[in-house]
Write an enzyme that holds these catalytic residues in place. Structure first.
Site, PDB file in Angstrom:
ATOM      1  CG  ASN A  40       4.837  -4.101   2.697  1.00 29.08           C
ATOM      2  OD1 ASN A  40       4.397  -4.765   3.635  1.00 29.08           O
ATOM      3  ND2 ASN A  40       6.010  -3.499   2.758  1.00 29.08           N
ATOM      4  CG  ASP A  41       1.151  -0.721   3.460  1.00 27.54           C
ATOM      5  OD1 ASP A  41       1.982  -1.060   4.323  1.00 27.54           O
ATOM      6  OD2 ASP A  41       1.244   0.332   2.798  1.00 27.54           O
ATOM      7  CB  VAL A  42      -3.033  -5.056   0.392  1.00 21.95           C
ATOM      8  CG1 VAL A  42      -3.326  -3.626  -0.020  1.00 21.95           C
ATOM      9  CG2 VAL A  42      -2.010  -5.688  -0.554  1.00 21.95           C
ATOM     10  CB  THR A  43       0.081  -9.045   2.415  1.00 22.47           C
ATOM     11  OG1 THR A  43       1.347  -8.395   2.620  1.00 22.47           O
ATOM     12  CG2 THR A  43      -0.261  -9.030   0.929  1.00 22.47           C
ATOM     13  CB  ALA A  70       0.528   2.352   5.506  1.00 15.23           C
TER      14      ALA A  70
END
Length: 463
Positions: free
Chosen positions: A391-394, A432
Site C-alpha cells: 500500500n504505502d510503497v505505491t 503509515a
C-alpha cells in the site's frame, strides 16, 4: 593452545565475512547462511576448549535450554511474525551484554581486568559503553516487538520536550560513564543501566509503525556494537570482530533503508522520525469517491490477455501466506506467454528483505525479482501491475502531497502502468495511516478480499 585458538577464531571470522557477502544476494543467501553456521560452530567449540573453562555442567544446561527454546520457536514461527521475532532476539543480545558487564564489574579478577573497586579505567570505559548500548538495545527492541505484535499502537507516540529529554539522558549517560571510571562505584554502574534502559524506551516509542523496517535494522546495528564492547571486556577477539561486523553492516543497511524512505540517518539514531506530521484523517474526501471494483474472473481475463505483468508484494501477502498461490498464478500466466516480474520496495514488509524471503520460500526464480531502482523505469511499458498486500510503497502522495508523512519517500511508480489490479480487504489506509489516491485512479481495479483467497480464485479462473 593459544596459537590454535587464534587460528580457529580467524577461520570463524572469515566464515562470518563470507556469510555477510552471501547474504547480500538471494542467489547466494543459502551459501552465506551455511558459512554463518560453520563460523558459529567453530567459535563455540573453540571457546569451550579454552583452559579458563573449569566446568561444563552449567554451560551444557544453558545450551540445552536455549537450544530447545530456539528449536521450538523455529518450528512454530510464522513468516508474518518474523519481524517481531528478530526484534525479540535483538533484545536478548542487549540484555546479555548488560548481564556480562555486571558479572565483570562484580568479579573483575575472573576477567583479568582488576579487583573489585579497582578496575582498570580502560576496562571500565569498554564495559560501560557495552552496558549502555546493550541496555538501549534491550528496551528499544522490546518496544519495537510490542509495536509489531500489536501490543502497542503502531502510531507515533510523541510528547512535549521529547528531544530535549532524550538529549539530556544521553549527556547524563556520558557523565555517569566518566564518574564510574573515577569512582568504581556500584551505584553509578546501575545508574548507567537505568538511564540507558529509559533512553532505549524513549527513543523507539515515538517512531511510527511504518518506519519499523528501519528501526529493526538500526537495532541490529546496536546489538552488534554492544557485543563488540563486551568483547573488549571479555578480551575475546572473535566477539570484537563479530560485533563490529554486525554493527557496521547493520548501520550500512539502515542507511540504505533510510534512503528508501527518504529519512535522515541522524533522525533514526536520535529517535526523532515517524511522528512529526500526522497522517490524513479517516473519512477524508477520498473516502467519498467511487472506485472500480472487479472479480477474480475479471483479473484473470485481463492478465491472461496481457503481454507483461509485474507483481508488487507487501505485508498483506505475508499475513495471508499467499506466496505459494501467487507462484502458481505466475506459472499459469507464463504458460500463456505472459512476461512475469516481481517488484520489491526496500521497505516492503516489516523488516529488510521480508518479501525476498517469502518469494524465495515459494521458489520464485531470483532473476524475476527486481528492486525499486531496476523496475521503476519499466512500469510505463507494463500492461498489468498486480498489487498483493502492498500500500504505502505505491502511494502517489509520496510524490505529490508535501503535507503527507510519507512525502519524499521513493515509491514503486505503478500508476504509470496501463492497468493496476489492487488486492485489498477494504479502502482503509496503509500502515503509515495515509489514504492511497491510487485506489480511485481510472486505470485501477480493486479486488476486495483476502490476498490468498483472491489469488487462488484467479488461479482457478485461469485454469
Amino acid at each position: 593452545m593459544e596459537t590454535i585458538s587464534t587460528l580457529a577464531y580467524l577461520a570463524a571470522s572469515v566464515c562470518f565475512i563470507l556469510a555477510l557477502r552471501g547474504l547480500s544476494s538471494p542467489e547466494s543467501a543459502r551459501e552465506g547462511n551455511s558459512y554463518g553456521i560453520a563460523g558459529m560452530a567453530i567459535a563455540i567449540v573453540t571457546t569451550l576448549l579454552q583452559p579458563i573453562v573449569s566446568s561444563y555442567l552449567v554451560i551444557i544446561v544453558g545450551i540445552a535450554i536455549g537450544g530447545t527454546i530456539g528449536a521450538v520457536i523455529a518450528k512454530r514461527i510464522k513468516m508474518t511474525a518474523l519481524p517481531q521475532l528478530v526484534a525479540a532476539f535483538h533484545s536478548l543480545v542487549g540484555l546479555a551484554a548488560v548481564c556480562v558487564a555486571a558479572a565483570a564489574f562484580y568479579s573483575p579478577e575472573s576477567y583479568g581486568i582488576g579487583i573489585p573497586g579497582h578496575i582498570k579505567a580502560g576496562s571500565l570505559i569498554e564495559m560501560s559503553l557495552g552496558t549502555a548500548i546493550g541496555a538501549i538495545t534491550f528496551t528499544g527492541s522490546v518496544v519495537a516487538f510490542a509495536k509489531l505484535q500489536g501490543l502497542l499502537t503502531g502510531k507515533p507516540l510523541v510528547f512535549p520536550f521529547q528531544h530535549p529529554l532524550n538529549a539530556g539522558l544521553g549527556v547524563l549517560a556520558i557523565l555517569l560513564i566518566v564518574l564510574l571510571c573515577t569512582t568504581n562505584a556500584a551505584w553509578v554502574f546501575w545508574a548507567i543501566v537505568v538511564v540507558a534502559f529509559s533512553l532505549g524506551f524513549l527513543l523507539i516509542l515515538p517512531i511510527g509503525g511504518a518506519d519499523m523496517p528501519v528501526v529493526i535494522s538500526m537495532l541490529n546495528s546496536y546489538s552488534g556494537w554492544a557485543a563488540c564492547g563486551i568483547g573488549f571486556t571479555l578480551q575475546n577477539n572473535l566477539l570484537i570482530i563479530t560485533g563490529a561486523l554486525v554493527g557496521s553492516s547493520g548501520a550500512i543497511l539502515s542507511y540504505i533503508m533510510c534512503k528508501g524512505m527518504n529519512r535522515s540517518i541522524v533522525n533514526v539514531i536520535l529517535g526523532g522520525f515517524g511522528g512529526e506530521i500526522a497522517g490524513l484523517p479517516a473519512g477524508s474526501a477520498l473516502a467519498d469517491r467511487t472506485v472500480k471494483a472487479g472479480s477474480a474472473e475479471d483479473a484473470a481475463f485481463i492478465m491472461k490477455n496481457a503481454s507483461s505483468v509485474v507483481v508488487v508484494p507487501g505485508y498483506g501477502m505475508a499475513v495471508a501466506q499467499a506466496q505459494h498461490a501467487l507462484r502458481e498464478m505466475a506459472d499459469l500466466l507464463k504458460k500463456e506467454g505472459v512476461d512475469i516480474k516481481y517488484a520489491i520496495h526496500p521497505v516492503a514488509g516489516r523488516m529488510p528483505g521480508h518479501m525476498n524471503v517469502l518469494l524465495a520460500e515459494a521458489n520464485v526464480p531470483y532473476d524475476e525479482v527486481f528492486e525499486l531502482e531496476e523496475i521503476n523505469r519499466d512500469f510505463a511499458q507494463t500492461d498489468v501491475v498486480y498489487v498483493i498486500g502492498a500500500n504505502d510503497v505505491t502511494n502517489p502522495a509520496a510524490k505529490t502531497d508535501p503535507a503527507s508523512p510519507i512525502y519524499g519517500m521513493p515509491i514503486l511508480e505503478i500508476e504509470k502502468a496501463k492497468t493496476v489490479l489492487f488486492i485489498k480487504r477494504s479502502l482503509a489506509s496503509g500502515y503509515a495511516g495515509v489514504e492511497n489516491e491510487l485506489f480511485f485512479r481510472p486505470n485501477t481495479m480493486m479486488l476486495f478480499g483476502d490476498a490468498k483467497k483472491m489469488t487462488e480464485e484467479i488461479v482457478r479462473a485461469l485454469g
